[in-house]
Design an enzyme around this catalytic site. Structure first.
Site, short mmCIF file in Angstrom:
data_model
loop_
_atom_site.label_atom_id
_atom_site.label_comp_id
_atom_site.label_asym_id
_atom_site.label_seq_id
_atom_site.Cartn_x
_atom_site.Cartn_y
_atom_site.Cartn_z
N ARG A 34 15.04 11.60 15.43
CA ARG A 34 13.98 12.29 14.32
C ARG A 34 13.46 11.03 13.56
O ARG A 34 11.74 11.14 13.58
CB ARG A 34 14.50 13.83 13.35
CG ARG A 34 12.93 13.77 12.33
CD ARG A 34 11.96 14.29 13.05
NE ARG A 34 12.61 15.23 14.30
CZ ARG A 34 11.87 15.81 15.45
NH1 ARG A 34 10.43 14.81 15.40
NH2 ARG A 34 12.17 16.77 16.32
N LYS A 40 -6.42 3.66 2.96
CA LYS A 40 -6.47 4.62 3.57
C LYS A 40 -4.74 5.72 4.05
O LYS A 40 -5.51 6.08 5.86
CB LYS A 40 -7.56 5.50 3.81
CG LYS A 40 -8.66 5.71 2.80
CD LYS A 40 -9.91 6.59 3.02
CE LYS A 40 -10.71 6.00 1.96
NZ LYS A 40 -12.23 5.82 2.31
N LYS A 70 -15.83 -2.78 -5.65
CA LYS A 70 -16.14 -1.41 -5.34
C LYS A 70 -17.23 -1.37 -6.29
O LYS A 70 -17.52 -1.75 -7.20
CB LYS A 70 -15.49 -0.12 -4.54
CG LYS A 70 -14.24 -1.29 -3.30
CD LYS A 70 -13.56 -0.67 -2.70
CE LYS A 70 -14.27 0.63 -1.77
NZ LYS A 70 -13.57 1.78 -0.76
N GLU A 83 -18.93 -4.66 -2.35
CA GLU A 83 -19.85 -2.99 -1.40
C GLU A 83 -21.12 -2.86 -2.23
O GLU A 83 -21.54 -2.61 -3.12
CB GLU A 83 -19.02 -2.05 -1.91
CG GLU A 83 -19.63 -0.50 -1.56
CD GLU A 83 -18.16 0.43 -1.77
OE1 GLU A 83 -17.53 0.60 -0.90
OE2 GLU A 83 -18.78 1.24 -3.34
#
Length: 286
Positions: A100, A135, A167, A200
């Site tokens: 698994r 992410k 950012k 950014e």
């Protein structure tokens, strides 16, 4: 397998096996003799790009170093339904304990590598490179970013410690781009850090402000259209490394790549990928 990756992998596998096996694989212990030997092979059930063969080898060896692992298809190779990726032979208990975990990791890594390759193909014959993001699945980042590399992509920063990436929220909290960059430069110098600074930007006004500042290494165009990215790349004129990000899909990435931007980052490579269908098929040794 590079040393740092191997160290992370061994630590991760020890924890993953402890989570899955616990006090023992009671099903195998109760139904199969401990010394029974068997064979198995990894069957590909869906076309794509294979990733995780080296990881699978290490999983089996962590459980039983005596297992015989024979790779047939290497990481990064294209696969078709019906292909056999590897064969193993050894104690059946070992095969079943590892099954698994091997499938969970290889299916996800292969799914990421496959999607990465699809994005790169969609970009066409350009010089733009495809980046991943943060992410990722917690504690699986090193495997997911490895899968992006296997699929032909490039890794962005690994964590919060290997780049200063300013950012929108940082800019708003700091009171503006100039204030944020000035503070970042001061902090980097004080801490004697040799890491790049990327900013950014959400508009051309912010881009022009970044271009007026020293010590910025990269600029990210956030949610710009392809036409806006083309204009932004012209404004940057090679002074900074450029990156486009935000909502870029398989359908739109070619238009972004044609702008001449250095990098395109796509969070979907790791945050919403479909696992590739793989199966471990057993065979008893008579």
């Amino acid at each position: 397998m590079e040393r740092n990756f191997k160290d992370k992998l061994v630590h991760f596998l020890q924890e993953a096996l402890r989570e899955d096996i616990g006090a023992g694989d009671y099903t195998s212990l109760s139904t199969i003799k401990p010394d029974a030997l068997g064979q198995a092979h990894l069957l590909v059930k869906e076309d794509g790009v294979l990733a995780g063969v080296e990881v699978a080898d290490e999983i089996f060896k962590q459980i039983d170093p005596a297992i015989q692992f024979t790779p047939i298809i290497d990481d990064g190779q294209r696969i078709q339904s019906g292909d056999i990726a590897f064969r193993i032979e050894g104690r059946i208990h070992t095969i079943l304990k590892a099954e698994r975990l091997v499938l969970n990791i290889m299916q996800r890594m292969s799914g990421i590598a496959t999607l990465t390759a699809r994005y790169i193909k969609a970009m066409g014959e350009t010089h733009t490179q495809l980046l991943d993001t943060r992410k990722t699945t917690p504690l699986l980042r090193f495997l997911e970013k490895k899968a992006v590399e296997i699929g032909g992509g490039v890794n962005h920063r690994f964590g919060l410690y290997d780049m200063i990436l300013i950012k929108d929220n940082h800019v708003d909290y700091a009171g503006g781009i100039t204030q944020a960059v000035s503070a970042a430069m001061s902090y980097r110098d004080t801490q004697q850090l040799s890491i790049p600074i990327e900013v950014e930007v959400r508009s051309f006004d912010e881009l022009r402000e970044v271009l007026s500042l020293p010590a910025v290494d990269r600029v990210m165009f956030d949610n710009f259209t392809p036409d806006e990215v083309s204009e932004a790349v012209e404004l940057v004129a090679g002074r900074l490394i450029s990156e486009a990000s935000g909502g870029i899909t398989l359908e739109t990435i070619a238009d972004y790549a044609k702008t001449g931007v250095d990098f395109i980052s796509v969070g979907a490579l790791t945050h919403s990928v479909k696992s590739l269908d793989l199966s471990l098929k057993a065979k008893l040794i008579s």
